[in-house]
Each structure stands twice: as C-alpha cells, then as structure tokens.
Write a protein that holds these residues in place. Structure first.
Motif, short mmCIF file in Angstrom:
data_model
loop_
_atom_site.label_atom_id
_atom_site.label_comp_id
_atom_site.label_asym_id
_atom_site.label_seq_id
_atom_site.Cartn_x
_atom_site.Cartn_y
_atom_site.Cartn_z
N GLY A 108 0.77 -1.23 0.00
CA GLY A 108 0.00 0.00 0.00
C GLY A 108 0.80 1.28 0.00
O GLY A 108 0.24 2.38 0.07
N ARG A 109 2.14 1.21 -0.10
CA ARG A 109 2.95 2.42 0.01
C ARG A 109 4.21 2.33 -0.85
O ARG A 109 4.83 1.27 -0.94
CB ARG A 109 3.35 2.64 1.46
N LEU A 110 4.58 3.43 -1.50
CA LEU A 110 5.84 3.52 -2.25
C LEU A 110 6.54 4.81 -1.85
O LEU A 110 5.94 5.89 -1.88
CB LEU A 110 5.58 3.51 -3.76
N VAL A 111 7.79 4.70 -1.45
CA VAL A 111 8.59 5.86 -1.04
C VAL A 111 9.81 5.94 -1.95
O VAL A 111 10.51 4.95 -2.17
CB VAL A 111 9.04 5.74 0.44
N SER A 112 10.05 7.12 -2.50
CA SER A 112 11.19 7.35 -3.38
C SER A 112 12.19 8.25 -2.68
O SER A 112 11.83 9.32 -2.17
CB SER A 112 10.73 7.98 -4.70
N GLU A 113 13.46 7.83 -2.65
CA GLU A 113 14.53 8.62 -2.05
C GLU A 113 15.51 9.03 -3.15
O GLU A 113 15.98 8.19 -3.91
CB GLU A 113 15.27 7.83 -0.98
N PHE A 114 15.80 10.32 -3.20
CA PHE A 114 16.66 10.87 -4.26
C PHE A 114 17.75 11.68 -3.60
O PHE A 114 17.50 12.78 -3.09
CB PHE A 114 15.78 11.74 -5.17
N GLU A 115 18.97 11.14 -3.55
CA GLU A 115 20.09 11.83 -2.91
C GLU A 115 20.75 12.79 -3.90
O GLU A 115 20.93 12.45 -5.08
CB GLU A 115 21.11 10.83 -2.39
N THR A 116 21.13 13.95 -3.42
CA THR A 116 21.78 14.93 -4.29
C THR A 116 22.76 15.76 -3.49
O THR A 116 22.68 15.83 -2.25
CB THR A 116 20.73 15.85 -4.96
N SER A 117 23.69 16.38 -4.17
CA SER A 117 24.65 17.29 -3.53
C SER A 117 24.87 18.47 -4.46
O SER A 117 24.79 18.35 -5.68
CB SER A 117 25.98 16.56 -3.26
N VAL A 118 25.15 19.63 -3.86
CA VAL A 118 25.37 20.84 -4.64
C VAL A 118 26.49 21.65 -4.00
O VAL A 118 26.60 21.71 -2.77
CB VAL A 118 24.07 21.68 -4.73
N ALA A 119 27.34 22.24 -4.83
CA ALA A 119 28.44 23.06 -4.33
C ALA A 119 27.90 24.44 -3.99
O ALA A 119 27.51 25.21 -4.88
CB ALA A 119 29.54 23.16 -5.38
N ALA A 120 27.84 24.76 -2.69
CA ALA A 120 27.30 26.05 -2.26
C ALA A 120 28.33 27.16 -2.39
O ALA A 120 27.99 28.30 -2.70
CB ALA A 120 26.84 25.94 -0.80
N SER B 2 18.60 15.10 0.51
CA SER B 2 17.79 14.12 -0.23
C SER B 2 16.36 14.63 -0.33
O SER B 2 15.89 15.39 0.52
CB SER B 2 17.81 12.75 0.46
N ILE B 3 15.71 14.20 -1.39
CA ILE B 3 14.30 14.52 -1.61
C ILE B 3 13.52 13.22 -1.49
O ILE B 3 13.80 12.25 -2.21
CB ILE B 3 14.09 15.16 -2.98
N VAL B 4 12.58 13.18 -0.58
CA VAL B 4 11.80 11.97 -0.33
C VAL B 4 10.35 12.24 -0.73
O VAL B 4 9.71 13.15 -0.19
CB VAL B 4 11.87 11.55 1.16
#
Length: 233
Positions: free
Chosen positions: A175-187, A203-205
């Motif tokens: 009954g559930r799907l979770v997507s995890e998207f890891e990212t990095s950015v040079a500030a 990360s964007i979940v």
C-alpha cells in the motif's frame, strides 16, 4: 503503475550470490561412410546440382530462458552510467534485452516487489522515477501536453546541472511507495588561494499510496496516488 520508460532496479536486501559453471557438451560421434575411389561405381557419387544440394542455413528457433536474460540485462546495464551517459548507444542494448525479458512474462505475485530497491538504469532523467514527477506526467495528455512536459523536464535538468545526483532508491511496502533521491550541490566553490569548497548534501523523499494493483499481460500494474514530498538536508 504504467511505466513509460524502462526502469531496472536492483534489490539491496541481503541476498546470497550463486555462481554456476556449465560442463561443456561433447558432440555426438559421427559415423562416416568408408572412402572409395572414383572407380568404384562413378554413378553413385552425389550430384553437384542446386536441386539436390542441402540448404546451407537451417532455421533454428531462438530459445531464451528468464534467468539467462536477467544476467544479460544486468551485464548490459553495467556498461551504462545508469543510462545517463552522453553516448546513448549502450542504452539500445539494455532496451532490447528488457523487451525480450518482458516477452517471457512477469511474476504476478505482488509480494515479490516489496523491499528496498536501488535504481541501476533509467532511459530518461533519474528524477522522473519519483512519484512526484510521475504524477506530473500522468496529469498531461499524450501529444502536445506530453511534449511540453518533456521540455519542462529538460529545462529543470539544465537549471540543476550544478547539482550531482547520488543514489536513487524506492522502498515498496504493501500500500505504500517511497522514493529517495540523494543529491549534492556546491554552495561555495573553491577559489584559487581561497577557502575550501562547501558542498551541501541532502535528499528529496516523495511518497505515494498504492491504491490498486492490476494484473496485465506485461505483469503487475500499480496505480499510485501522490502523498507528500519532503526535503531533508
């Protein structure tokens, strides 16, 4: 979940690895007729005419099994950078094997999909594998609206080129799907003679409810309803 792009996921749960070696098959012994000289009955020699000649090519049906195709698919995927490399020719081999594997039929046991999966290949942008971007595409009609959405995704990726995409995962539960998207950015990029660069990791979940599971000739089709999006730093 009707997927419009080829997605290959590898399960990250603990699993044993099995290696196997096949014993080479020996060809059956051939019984050849005894040699004869031409003097021993010249009329018995085979004709050289095209009519009597055996065909040079024999049509043998291609037999493929699911396990061999899985190994071939993983090998083809390993030659790509998750499908994101500039030279897209290796992706054609992945798509070809994926279609052949689909033709074998898919398991219809939904429990087999449960678990934690790492995205190993995607034929489009990696971020479009999340329920958030899937929902955006589902809201567009095929044709002009879909093309405009693709253009929007192109612009989004160009605008975020300073960021680096890390691991992309999906956790599938009943009954559930979770997507995890890891990212990095040079500030703060490094300056000559200046300070060290500062990189922000996050990360964007995004989550979705699985509202229906339907059995189709291609396998299981899941209907998702977008739930929420969370940004974690």
């Amino acid at each position: 979940m009707a997927a419009t792009h080829v997605l290959v996921a590898l399960m990250t749960a603990a699993a044993t690895t099995t290696s196997g070696f096949l014993v080479p098959q020996l060809a059956p012994a051939m019984h050849l007729p005894p040699l004869r000289s031409m003097a021993e009955g010249e009329g018995d020699w085979p004709s050289d005419s095209a009519e009597d000649a055996a065909p040079d090519v024999i049509d043998v049906p291609r037999v493929e099994d699911r396990e061999s195709l899985k190994k071939e698919l993983l090998l083809a995927v390993s030659r790509t950078a998750r499908g994101q490399q500039l030279d897209k020719r290796p992706n054609e081999a992945v798509n070809d094997v994926a279609r052949r594997l689909e033709a074998q039929g898919a398991p219809t046991d939904a429990q087999l999909l449960n678990g934690r999966w790492n995205l190993a290949y995607c034929s489009t942008y990696l971020f479009r594998s999340s329920p958030f971007w899937m929902a955006g595409r589902a809201a567009c009609q095929d044709g002009e609206e879909a093309r405009r959405y693709d253009w929007f995704c192109d612009q989004h990726r160009k605008a975020t080129m300073v960021s680096e995409i890390g691991a992309v995962r999906q956790i599938v539960a009943p009954g559930r799907l979770v997507s995890e998207f890891e990212t990095s950015v040079a500030a703060a990029p490094m300056r000559v003679g200046g300070s060290m660069p500062v990189t922000i990791f996050g990360s964007i979940v995004s989550s979705a409810d699985i509202t229906a599971t339907t059995e189709t000739p291609r396998g299981l089709e899941k209907t998702l309803e977008m739930a929420d999006v969370e940004v974690c730093a």
